[in-house]
Write an enzyme that holds these catalytic residues in place. Structure first.
Site, PDB file in Angstrom:
ATOM      1  N   GLY A  38       0.810  -1.223   0.000  1.00 51.01           N
ATOM      2  CA  GLY A  38       0.000   0.000   0.000  1.00 51.01           C
ATOM      3  C   GLY A  38       0.841   1.269   0.000  1.00 51.01           C
ATOM      4  NE  ARG A  95     -16.420  18.482   3.139  1.00 51.43           N
ATOM      5  CZ  ARG A  95     -16.908  17.313   2.735  1.00 51.43           C
ATOM      6  NH1 ARG A  95     -18.202  17.088   2.812  1.00 51.43           N
ATOM      7  NH2 ARG A  95     -16.122  16.379   2.262  1.00 51.43           N
ATOM      8  CD  GLN A  96     -12.608  19.476  11.276  1.00 51.11           C
ATOM      9  OE1 GLN A  96     -13.677  19.129  10.816  1.00 51.11           O
ATOM     10  NE2 GLN A  96     -12.471  19.829  12.547  1.00 51.11           N
ATOM     11  CG  HIS A 129     -16.278  24.295   2.800  1.00 53.52           C
ATOM     12  ND1 HIS A 129     -17.534  24.026   2.287  1.00 53.52           N
ATOM     13  CD2 HIS A 129     -16.434  24.530   4.116  1.00 53.52           C
ATOM     14  CE1 HIS A 129     -18.409  24.089   3.276  1.00 53.52           C
ATOM     15  NE2 HIS A 129     -17.768  24.391   4.387  1.00 53.52           N
ATOM     16  CG  ASP A 168     -25.176  26.142   3.324  1.00 50.92           C
ATOM     17  OD1 ASP A 168     -24.720  27.075   2.635  1.00 50.92           O
ATOM     18  OD2 ASP A 168     -24.691  24.998   3.326  1.00 50.92           O
ATOM     19  CE  LYS A 191     -25.750  22.214   4.973  1.00 51.95           C
ATOM     20  NZ  LYS A 191     -24.969  21.744   3.835  1.00 51.95           N
ATOM     21  NE  ARG A 193     -22.712  19.193   7.711  1.00 49.06           N
ATOM     22  CZ  ARG A 193     -23.034  18.313   6.758  1.00 49.06           C
ATOM     23  NH1 ARG A 193     -23.182  17.042   7.048  1.00 49.06           N
ATOM     24  NH2 ARG A 193     -23.210  18.719   5.511  1.00 49.06           N
ATOM     25  CG  ASP A 218     -23.793  23.129  -1.546  1.00 52.77           C
ATOM     26  OD1 ASP A 218     -23.000  23.968  -1.068  1.00 52.77           O
ATOM     27  OD2 ASP A 218     -24.431  22.322  -0.849  1.00 52.77           O
TER      28      ASP A 218
END
Ligand code: R5P
Length: 294
Positions: A38, A95-96, A129, A168, A191, A193, A218
């Site tokens: 891997g 997004r984080q 984002h 949103d 929206k 979450r 979006d």
């Protein structure tokens, strides 16, 4: 400054070659050698010492593996004392961009630091984002909007009586930009979450969508939950057609069925991520942006 070559990674050759052709410079590929356990290593060809390089790399699918490939590949170029401009059509992990729940990490900040350390000098991306995310980078990040090219495609559908909706408030500026391009009004749903379960809920709004063709805009479609909820509400309000439009179509976890099953009529995305609905080519936008930087 002037670019010397475009290097494309496996899975990004289409965009990389498109940019190289438009800029009229050499194209080369980054060799990735995979091992049976891997792990992998990269191998850069010869002749790149001190050059101004553009590295085009899709960070999806397999965002974690692709992020590691980005880090190692950029180090290979920096070892040749190259100037490294990473073109990342979709910025994964964006997004984080906050510590949403105590104990979490602002992943995007960590990655920005690692990319700097790996030798990335500049980044060009598309519809990251959030604008806050850009502030986490200690380097120049050119964040290009795909709204004009998506709007151009939408106009080619020749629909009348159109409305634009954002799932949103966070996406309202993006939706307004799209709406301006097609000459329509934009509305936003609200929206929420649940930061622990990831579940989303949506407040209905008082709109007249009766007989209208509605473009739902979006930055990304992941599971399709957000767009599906909006589609259901819009159809309840009498929308004639609902067209889901996003820059990045991750389309995971049966997103397509979820969206179309909720009443949407069509899905349109760019090819920052390849999927059966990536109808809008992003390479010309990236080329125009890089041309200005040259
Ligand atoms: C979140 O705020 C983003 O802008 C998107 O709305 C979200 O990531 C889409 O995710 P999903 O398709 O899973 O609802």
């Amino acid at each position: 400054m002037g670019w010397d070559a475009v290097i494309g990674s496996a899975g990004s050759e289409d965009i990389a070659k498109g940019i190289a052709n438009s800029l009229g410079i050499d194209y080369a590929s980054m060799e990735i050698i995979k091992f049976k356990d891997g792990e992998f290593k990269v191998r850069l060809g010869h002749g790149f010492e001190g050059k101004n390089l553009i590295f085009v790399h899709r960070l999806f699918p397999d965002p974690s593996q692709k992020m590691l490939e980005l880090i190692i590949s950029c180090r290979a170029m920096k070892n040749e004392n190259a100037h490294v401009h990473a073109v990342l059509p979709y910025m994964s992990y964006a997004r984080q961009d906050k510590e949403f729940v105590n104990g979490e990490v602002v992943t995007l900040r960590v990655l920005a630091q690692v990319l700097r350390e790996a030798g990335v000098d500049e980044i060009t991306t598309v519809d990251i984002h959030s604008a806050e995310g850009l502030k986490l980078f200690d380097m120049k990040v050119n964040n290009r909007s795909a709204m004009p090219v998506l709007a151009q495609y939408a106009k080619s559908l020749k629909l009348d009586n159109v409305l634009v909706a954002s799932p949103d408030y966070g996406g309202i500026e993006r939706s307004r930009e799209f709406a301006r391009e097609i000459g329509a009004e934009a509305v936003a749903f609200e929206k929420f979450r649940d930061r622990n379960t990831g579940e989303i809920s949506m407040n209905d709004i008082d709109i007249d969508a009766s007989g209208k063709n509605v473009f739902v805009i979006d930055d990304m479609i992941a599971t399709g939950g957000s767009i599906a909820k909006v589609s259901t509400l819009l159809k309840k309000h009498g929308a004639k057609k609902v067209i889901a439009i996003a820059t990045h179509g991750l389309l995971v976890d049966n997103a397509e069925e979820r969206i179309l099953g909720a009443g949407a009529d069509e899905i349109i995305t760019t090819n920052t991520i390849l999927n059966p609905h990536s109808k809008v080519d992003i390479a010309p936008l990236l080329y125009e942006s890089l041309k200005k930087e040259a």
